[in-house]
Design a protein around this motif. Structure first.
Motif, PDB file in Angstrom:
ATOM      1  N   ASP A  72      35.783  35.791 -12.796  1.00  0.00           N
ATOM      2  CA  ASP A  72      34.797  35.923 -13.870  1.00  0.00           C
ATOM      3  C   ASP A  72      34.164  37.317 -13.868  1.00  0.00           C
ATOM      4  OD1 ASP A  72      33.375  34.671 -16.065  1.00  0.00           O
ATOM      5  OD2 ASP A  72      31.590  34.736 -14.783  1.00  0.00           O
ATOM      6  N   ASN A  73      34.016  37.897 -12.673  1.00  0.00           N
ATOM      7  CA  ASN A  73      33.406  39.222 -12.551  1.00  0.00           C
ATOM      8  C   ASN A  73      34.427  40.362 -12.593  1.00  0.00           C
ATOM      9  OD1 ASN A  73      30.798  38.159 -12.275  1.00  0.00           O
ATOM     10  ND2 ASN A  73      31.059  37.890 -10.063  1.00  0.00           N
ATOM     11  N   GLY A  74      35.687  40.009 -12.852  1.00  0.00           N
ATOM     12  CA  GLY A  74      36.724  41.024 -12.943  1.00  0.00           C
ATOM     13  C   GLY A  74      37.144  41.593 -11.606  1.00  0.00           C
ATOM     14  N   GLN A  75      36.879  40.855 -10.531  1.00  0.00           N
ATOM     15  CA  GLN A  75      37.247  41.326  -9.192  1.00  0.00           C
ATOM     16  C   GLN A  75      38.624  40.805  -8.789  1.00  0.00           C
ATOM     17  OE1 GLN A  75      33.703  39.672  -7.230  1.00  0.00           O
ATOM     18  NE2 GLN A  75      33.033  41.762  -6.811  1.00  0.00           N
ATOM     19  N   ARG A  76      39.241  41.492  -7.882  1.00  0.00           N
ATOM     20  CA  ARG A  76      40.565  41.117  -7.387  1.00  0.00           C
ATOM     21  C   ARG A  76      40.441  40.010  -6.333  1.00  0.00           C
ATOM     22  NH1 ARG A  76      45.570  43.596  -7.393  1.00  0.00           N
ATOM     23  NH2 ARG A  76      46.880  43.402  -5.529  1.00  0.00           N
ATOM     24  N   VAL A  77      41.274  38.998  -6.450  1.00  0.00           N
ATOM     25  CA  VAL A  77      41.311  37.917  -5.465  1.00  0.00           C
ATOM     26  C   VAL A  77      42.356  38.267  -4.406  1.00  0.00           C
ATOM     27  CG1 VAL A  77      41.746  35.469  -5.071  1.00  0.00           C
ATOM     28  CG2 VAL A  77      40.648  36.213  -7.194  1.00  0.00           C
ATOM     29  N   ASN A  78      41.948  38.283  -3.158  1.00  0.00           N
ATOM     30  CA  ASN A  78      42.842  38.696  -2.078  1.00  0.00           C
ATOM     31  C   ASN A  78      43.410  37.507  -1.309  1.00  0.00           C
ATOM     32  OD1 ASN A  78      42.552  41.566  -2.410  1.00  0.00           O
ATOM     33  ND2 ASN A  78      40.479  41.374  -1.553  1.00  0.00           N
ATOM     34  N   LEU A  79      44.579  37.726  -0.725  1.00  0.00           N
ATOM     35  CA  LEU A  79      45.228  36.751   0.146  1.00  0.00           C
ATOM     36  C   LEU A  79      45.028  37.171   1.594  1.00  0.00           C
ATOM     37  CD1 LEU A  79      48.604  36.219  -1.771  1.00  0.00           C
ATOM     38  CD2 LEU A  79      46.691  34.596  -1.613  1.00  0.00           C
ATOM     39  N   PRO A  80      45.268  36.272   2.548  1.00  0.00           N
ATOM     40  CA  PRO A  80      45.183  36.654   3.962  1.00  0.00           C
ATOM     41  C   PRO A  80      46.092  37.840   4.269  1.00  0.00           C
ATOM     42  CG  PRO A  80      45.307  34.278   3.761  1.00  0.00           C
ATOM     43  CD  PRO A  80      45.544  34.825   2.388  1.00  0.00           C
ATOM     44  N   SER A  81      45.768  38.562   5.343  1.00  0.00           N
ATOM     45  CA  SER A  81      46.460  39.809   5.681  1.00  0.00           C
ATOM     46  C   SER A  81      47.952  39.635   5.950  1.00  0.00           C
ATOM     47  CB  SER A  81      45.796  40.447   6.901  1.00  0.00           C
ATOM     48  OG  SER A  81      45.824  39.560   8.009  1.00  0.00           O
ATOM     49  N   ASP A 119      52.309  40.317  -3.108  1.00  0.00           N
ATOM     50  CA  ASP A 119      51.956  38.898  -3.198  1.00  0.00           C
ATOM     51  C   ASP A 119      50.592  38.731  -3.867  1.00  0.00           C
ATOM     52  OD1 ASP A 119      54.284  38.144  -1.846  1.00  0.00           O
ATOM     53  OD2 ASP A 119      53.317  38.272   0.108  1.00  0.00           O
ATOM     54  N   THR A 120      49.639  39.567  -3.465  1.00  0.00           N
ATOM     55  CA  THR A 120      48.292  39.509  -4.033  1.00  0.00           C
ATOM     56  C   THR A 120      48.308  39.867  -5.511  1.00  0.00           C
ATOM     57  OG1 THR A 120      47.310  40.080  -1.893  1.00  0.00           O
ATOM     58  CG2 THR A 120      45.938  40.407  -3.843  1.00  0.00           C
ATOM     59  N   THR A 121      49.096  40.877  -5.861  1.00  0.00           N
ATOM     60  CA  THR A 121      49.214  41.268  -7.273  1.00  0.00           C
ATOM     61  C   THR A 121      49.813  40.133  -8.089  1.00  0.00           C
ATOM     62  OG1 THR A 121      49.486  43.590  -6.664  1.00  0.00           O
ATOM     63  CG2 THR A 121      50.266  42.929  -8.848  1.00  0.00           C
ATOM     64  N   TRP A 122      50.806  39.493  -7.527  1.00  0.00           N
ATOM     65  CA  TRP A 122      51.467  38.368  -8.198  1.00  0.00           C
ATOM     66  C   TRP A 122      50.467  37.251  -8.482  1.00  0.00           C
ATOM     67  CZ3 TRP A 122      54.448  33.650  -6.734  1.00  0.00           C
ATOM     68  CH2 TRP A 122      55.465  33.389  -7.635  1.00  0.00           C
ATOM     69  N   LEU A 123      49.641  36.945  -7.484  1.00  0.00           N
ATOM     70  CA  LEU A 123      48.608  35.922  -7.657  1.00  0.00           C
ATOM     71  C   LEU A 123      47.670  36.286  -8.798  1.00  0.00           C
ATOM     72  CD1 LEU A 123      46.780  33.506  -6.824  1.00  0.00           C
ATOM     73  CD2 LEU A 123      45.687  35.058  -5.190  1.00  0.00           C
ATOM     74  N   ASN A 124      47.146  37.503  -8.780  1.00  0.00           N
ATOM     75  CA  ASN A 124      46.179  37.926  -9.788  1.00  0.00           C
ATOM     76  C   ASN A 124      46.776  37.970 -11.189  1.00  0.00           C
ATOM     77  OD1 ASN A 124      43.366  38.941  -8.527  1.00  0.00           O
ATOM     78  ND2 ASN A 124      44.997  39.250  -7.038  1.00  0.00           N
ATOM     79  N   ASN A 125      48.080  38.165 -11.286  1.00  0.00           N
ATOM     80  CA  ASN A 125      48.734  38.131 -12.597  1.00  0.00           C
ATOM     81  C   ASN A 125      48.870  36.712 -13.140  1.00  0.00           C
ATOM     82  OD1 ASN A 125      49.032  40.903 -12.738  1.00  0.00           O
ATOM     83  ND2 ASN A 125      51.107  40.909 -11.886  1.00  0.00           N
ATOM     84  N   MET A 126      48.792  35.737 -12.276  1.00  0.00           N
ATOM     85  CA  MET A 126      48.852  34.336 -12.730  1.00  0.00           C
ATOM     86  C   MET A 126      47.467  33.787 -13.062  1.00  0.00           C
ATOM     87  SD  MET A 126      51.816  32.448 -10.452  1.00  0.00           S
ATOM     88  CE  MET A 126      51.342  33.061  -8.826  1.00  0.00           C
ATOM     89  N   ILE A 127      46.414  34.349 -12.454  1.00  0.00           N
ATOM     90  CA  ILE A 127      45.064  33.813 -12.671  1.00  0.00           C
ATOM     91  C   ILE A 127      44.176  34.830 -13.396  1.00  0.00           C
ATOM     92  CG2 ILE A 127      45.176  32.228 -10.702  1.00  0.00           C
ATOM     93  CD1 ILE A 127      43.486  34.278  -9.133  1.00  0.00           C
ATOM     94  N   ALA A 128      44.757  35.649 -14.226  1.00  0.00           N
ATOM     95  CA  ALA A 128      43.957  36.580 -15.032  1.00  0.00           C
ATOM     96  C   ALA A 128      42.998  35.790 -15.916  1.00  0.00           C
ATOM     97  CB  ALA A 128      44.871  37.454 -15.883  1.00  0.00           C
TER      98      ALA A 128
END
Length: 637
Positions: free
Chosen positions: A592-601, A607-616
């Protein structure tokens, strides 16, 4: 020695007029804070005699968790006496309702304004969506139709007394919450997620200043067994409100600070609730339990140092439309058919092998299906949906599930659970005949849908099992799962079907050709659109809240809601959380705040980019199912 919950006492908890010690109080059974609740003798409700006999008039209360519990516990006040012993009530109640299968939230020392804000926020908690009941408990000082916040003005305050006589009197200004306004936060209009669900309220607070000194009278009893049920319910239905005392009277408690037996510390009312509910909830409904609570409290007596007898009687009022049971130890509603039972449909005979589980609209069985008497049996899953007593809206959703599954029957996609047959059982005669699309008659008793049997259960169960062992899914497995899910959703969208309820519980796992094959099921909330890419308005809120896309709250959305759900499933598989709710709340805030959602290290940047492209947040910026399918398929493992 007993202290009252009188709202107007000053800070002198050892006032002799409000502490009592009677012979019956000392004879109460020893009661531990960490007590064990008596559980039902069965693990499925359908085997309980009282449920078999009257299940249409009993609220379903089998969800996990059963529901959410909010406890507001006010101990320290700015101008009123400290409520010694209330922390014991809090521990007892938390222990009781957690054993009943509820998730408990506790808020301490809240002002009147905060109490109202807490009520509104809790009433809209997304956790109510899949829960089947709700409980709210307030432990505080109080008055007639009022609950005290920690900033409550004493009743002898001159400014307060003048204000209360005016028409524009605002109780919040004087640190008080009107109980009727508090309850309205939870009605069907203000809290739609709680509509048609039982809502239990327990108020441990005084309701005035009068002292019940008791009187010798003959024993009397009365019962009221009238009930009422209707598909269209009043906004204020499905409430039961329980007060510690009768109107205008004080309620009593025993503070541990006085140095007496700690097993009975706390209020008379909460002691009785925990004692009675813990022993009898496995067999009795709430009305009976509360009557026992009244009896136990009424049997207690005490005497002040000045020789004044003190008694107490709780009060409850009900707007429930069915009987309510806690069902301690019950895992599910259970099966209405037994192994060996047969169904002779127009397309063969189905013999029940075992009950598999229950879903949103019915129960599922493993069956042996024979087209002819001498043919080899084939194992298939049979879903039984009991239509009798179901609302018209629910019937439409069940009808839709059968029709949408039939619509995909021609598909060769192995990741959609295959529809085989559907048929109807006619009431009274028990006759079975083929289901005709679009027709659900009042004379129909049950709808049956048969489909592929998936022997490995569902993805939700697999995730839970993995989390309980403290493990993580291998990246190769995660991407294989997402590829299969995306393949199914891509196929559904070709048929202009938006699933709208994609979640691990609706993803079944079969074992084919020595490997796991995921299959999408659960089409009760799916929707056929003019085009899956065309935004359309929908009056109903669908999907399970944890997997619901932001735009679904507005009622106008399109096929990208399914991509959002895939993204959340991917996120869940990657982080393997013990409690997904809090993780999703944090994810929503970031999106909602336009922040990036991160995955564990352990996961890569891609992988993180892929996630954020699905939950834009913007549905138009999300990947489509074919892109998800291709990307997951092309991962170099």
């Amino acid at each position: 020695m007993i202290t009252t919950d009188r709202e107007d006492l000053k800070k002198y908890p050892r006032d002799a007029n409000h502490q009592v010690d009677g012979p019956k109080a000392s004879k109460l059974p020893k009661f531990e804070v960490q007590f064990q609740v008596e559980k039902c003798k069965e693990t499925v409700a359908i085997k309980l005699p009282y449920y078999q006999k009257d299940k249409e008039m009993i609220y379903k209360n089998f969800s996990t968790p059963r529901g959410l519990v909010l406890i507001i516990n006010n101990k320290e006040f700015d101008q009123l006496e400290t409520r010694y012993g209330t922390e014991v009530d809090e521990k007892k109640l938390k222990n009781l309702f957690e054993q009943f299968g509820y998730k408990v939230q506790i808020l301490n020392d809240r002002t009147a304004k905060e109490m109202m804000e807490d009520a509104k926020e809790f009433a809209k908690n997304i956790g109510h969506k899949n829960a089947q009941s709700c409980i709210v408990i307030v432990l505080s000082h109080g008055g007639y139709d009022e609950l005290a916040g920690t900033n409550c003005s004493p009743s002898n305050d001159e400014e307060f007394k003048k204000a209360r006589m005016k028409e524009d009197y605002d109780p919040i200004k004087y640190g008080r919450v009107n109980t009727h306004a508090f309850l309205r936060c939870f009605n069907s209009k203000e809290a739609p997620l709680l509509a048609n669900k039982p809502k239990l309220f327990f108020f441990q607070a005084c309701r005035g200043n009068d002292i019940d000194r008791g009187i010798h009278v003959p024993d009397t009893t009365s019962t009221n067994t009238s009930t009422y049920s209707n598909d269209k319910k009043p906004i204020e239905a499905d409430f039961i409100v329980c007060h510690a005392s009768a109107p205008n009277y004080i309620s009593l408690r025993k503070p541990p600070s006085l140095g007496y037996n700690r097993d009975d510390d706390g209020s008379w009312f909460v002691y009785a609730i925990c004692e009675v509910f813990g022993k009898f909830a496995a067999e009795e409904d709430l009305y009976s339990l509360l009557t026992r609570v009244n009896n136990l409290v009424a049997e207690r007596d005490g005497k002040t140092k000045n020789g004044v007898n003190v008694k107490q009687i709780p009060e409850f009022s009900s707007r429930l439309t069915k009987k309510f049971y806690f069902f301690p130890g019950i895992e599910s509603e259970g099966s209405t058919m037994d192994p060996g039972d047969t169904l002779k449909s127009p397309r063969g005979v189905y013999e029940i092998v075992k009950w598999i589980g229950s879903g949103l609209f019915g129960e599922v069985y493993l069956t042996n299906h024979k087209v002819k008497r001498d043919s080899n049996p084939e194992q298939v899953a049979l879903k039984k949906i009991i239509l009798h007593g179901m609302s018209e809206k629910r019937k439409e959703e069940c009808k839709k599930e059968a029709e949408l599954m039939k619509k995909t029957k021609s598909s060769t996609n192995q990741h959609i659970v295959k529809y085989l047959d559907s048929f109807i059982e006619k009431a009274y005669t028990g006759e079975l005949f083929s289901y005709i699309a679009g027709i659900i008659s009042p004379s129909y008793n049950s709808l049956f849908i048969t489909m592929d049997y998936c022997s490995r259960g569902d993805l939700n169960s697999k995730i839970k099992a993995n989390v309980s062992l403290g493990g993580h899914f291998d990246s190769k497995i995660i991407y294989d799962y997402i590829y299969q899910i995306a393949d199914a959703i891509n196929e559904l969208h070709k048929y202009n079907i938006v699933h709208r309820d994609l979640k691990p519980a609706n993803i079944l796992i079969a074992w084919e050709n020595d490997k796991e094959v995921l299959k999408i099921s659960g089409f009760g909330l799916a929707k056929v659109t003019d085009s899956p890419n065309m935004s359309q308005s929908h009056s109903e809120v669908c999907d399970t809240p944890l997997y619901m896309a932001p735009e679904q709250h507005s009622g106008r959305y399109q096929s990208p809601v399914d991509i959002w759900a895939i993204g959340i499933i991917f996120y869940e598989l990657c982080i393997a959380p013990k409690e997904l709710t809090n993780e999703i709340k944090d994810l929503w805030k970031k999106v909602d705040n336009g922040q990036r959602v991160n995955l564990p290290s352990r996961y890569s940047e891609s992988d993180t980019t892929w996630l954020n492209n699905m939950i834009a947040k913007d549905p138009n910026k999300r990947m489509n199912p074919n892109q998800v399918y291709v990307a997951a398929r092309s991962k170099p493992f």
